[in-house]
Write an enzyme that holds these catalytic residues in place. Sequence first.
Site, short mmCIF file in Angstrom:
data_model
loop_
_atom_site.label_atom_id
_atom_site.label_comp_id
_atom_site.label_asym_id
_atom_site.label_seq_id
_atom_site.Cartn_x
_atom_site.Cartn_y
_atom_site.Cartn_z
N ASP A 1 0.99 5.17 17.28
CA ASP A 1 0.52 3.83 17.59
C ASP A 1 1.54 3.17 18.52
O ASP A 1 2.42 3.85 19.07
CB ASP A 1 0.32 3.02 16.30
CG ASP A 1 1.64 2.78 15.57
OD1 ASP A 1 2.66 3.41 15.94
OD2 ASP A 1 1.67 1.96 14.64
N GLY B 1 -10.83 -10.30 11.76
CA GLY B 1 -11.19 -9.92 13.13
C GLY B 1 -11.69 -8.49 13.26
O GLY B 1 -11.62 -7.70 12.32
N TYR C 1 -5.82 8.10 15.75
CA TYR C 1 -4.60 7.53 15.14
C TYR C 1 -4.75 7.45 13.62
O TYR C 1 -3.87 7.89 12.86
CB TYR C 1 -4.29 6.12 15.72
CG TYR C 1 -3.32 5.43 14.80
CD1 TYR C 1 -1.98 5.76 14.83
CD2 TYR C 1 -3.76 4.52 13.83
CE1 TYR C 1 -1.08 5.21 13.92
CE2 TYR C 1 -2.88 3.97 12.92
CZ TYR C 1 -1.53 4.31 12.98
OH TYR C 1 -0.67 3.78 12.07
N THR D 1 -3.87 -5.62 14.04
CA THR D 1 -3.48 -6.79 13.25
C THR D 1 -2.06 -6.59 12.72
O THR D 1 -1.58 -5.47 12.66
CB THR D 1 -4.45 -6.96 12.06
OG1 THR D 1 -5.78 -6.70 12.51
CG2 THR D 1 -4.41 -8.35 11.49
N TRP E 1 0.83 -1.22 0.00
CA TRP E 1 0.00 0.00 0.00
C TRP E 1 0.86 1.27 0.00
O TRP E 1 0.35 2.37 0.05
CB TRP E 1 -0.90 0.03 1.24
CG TRP E 1 -0.20 -0.38 2.49
CD1 TRP E 1 0.53 0.43 3.32
CD2 TRP E 1 -0.18 -1.68 3.06
NE1 TRP E 1 1.01 -0.30 4.36
CE2 TRP E 1 0.59 -1.61 4.24
CE3 TRP E 1 -0.72 -2.92 2.69
CZ2 TRP E 1 0.82 -2.72 5.05
CZ3 TRP E 1 -0.49 -4.01 3.50
CH2 TRP E 1 0.27 -3.92 4.66
N GLU F 1 -4.64 1.21 6.58
CA GLU F 1 -4.63 1.63 7.98
C GLU F 1 -5.81 1.03 8.75
O GLU F 1 -5.68 0.67 9.90
CB GLU F 1 -4.63 3.16 8.09
CG GLU F 1 -3.31 3.81 7.75
CD GLU F 1 -2.17 3.39 8.68
OE1 GLU F 1 -2.43 2.95 9.82
OE2 GLU F 1 -1.00 3.47 8.25
N CYS G 1 19.20 9.21 21.51
CA CYS G 1 18.30 8.39 22.32
C CYS G 1 18.70 8.40 23.80
O CYS G 1 19.72 7.82 24.18
CB CYS G 1 18.29 6.97 21.79
SG CYS G 1 17.15 5.92 22.70
FE1 SF4 Z 1 15.30 2.43 19.96
FE2 SF4 Z 1 17.82 1.82 20.60
FE3 SF4 Z 1 17.30 3.45 18.58
FE4 SF4 Z 1 16.89 4.24 21.08
S1 SF4 Z 1 18.86 3.72 20.15
S2 SF4 Z 1 15.52 4.56 19.35
S3 SF4 Z 1 16.20 2.35 22.00
S4 SF4 Z 1 16.76 1.27 18.73
#
Ligand code: SF4
Length: 365
Positions: free
Chosen positions: A157, A100, A139, A62, A39, A56, A225
Amino acid sequence: MEESILSHNPQVQSFGLKNEALQRRLLAWYDRHARRLPWRAPPGRPADPYRVWLSEIMLQQTTVAAVVPYFAAFLSRWPRLEDLAAASLEEVLTAWAGLGYYARARNLHKCARVLVEEHEGRFPQTEAELRKLPGIGPYTAAAIAAIAFDQPAAPVDGNWERVVARLFAIRTPLPSAKPTLKSAGQSLVPQQRPGDFAQAVMDLGATICLPGRPKCLLCPVTDFCTAQQLDIAALLPAREPKAKKPTRRGIAFWITDPKGRLLLRRRPERGLLGGMMEVPSTAWREDKWSEAEALSQAPLAADWSPLPGHVRHTFTHFHLELALWAGRAEGRIPDGRWVTLEGLSDEALPSVMRKVITHALKHSG
Ligand code: SF4
């Protein structure tokens, strides 16, 4: 509202400065590693709103693997929105059988008709307008607005929630954390290529930032991160303990006529499995059924023989355990839908009823 939620999270506040670099990194990764999905338009190319919407709706609750064959079948049978709107509800429910959450199929059909009758067959482009359509919640509206119309929307999501919880090291457990995760997710969305960015986060969550075992060494945004830096990525998102699912019980009546046909009936339009076909059964409840109570709910009087074993199925909010009684309709055949075994594949039978039929055929001799 969003400001106040974010202002309580210092990590979210400090993150703003890094957004542009993160967006560039993630989009460059998406250009090289986007999943090929039937899609999806290639990165940077306009998407078809009909395909985006259909996928979507199908993908709610699912997996991609489960949706792919249904998406192909729908598209080949109803290649345009107008074709789907012209189909009967029963045809759509039958084609949906096995996927479902059947309210989605009913709303899909209703939405196609509303779009054709009231919107000249075109999807509105904003989240607010999309949310007015049947079956389109926050969403899905955000996903369609972003992917089909390149609006700066955040379709948050489960994948998005996991990625965002980790990027910002948001430790508040789900579901309480949802508003914070939504706001933090929205703060990441770029003005340029927001649709590709939305899909990039989805792909990151589905292939790299996995539940339990994130592949941080392969991650394009590892420098951004916070959870990875704190070594808590695998623990996020935190979740409040789930309530235990109750088990409901019922008795399904496997009724054949002298020609070997099976009695089916249609469930009420509203409620669980609404409008789908079923092997008639008692109501489903937590208390066990006495024989007298079950007999009072049988669709006809017959010489019932219990079949061995049970059929078990799990719905979102409960487990179901069905016993089966087999009986013959003799004399006057009651009204209902009498279906030959060969004709069962044309019926809108949900997964639980397919299990009932398989079980009965195995044990009824
Ligand atoms: Fe996810 Fe690891 Fe990337 Fe952080 S560094 S966004 S925890 S995969």
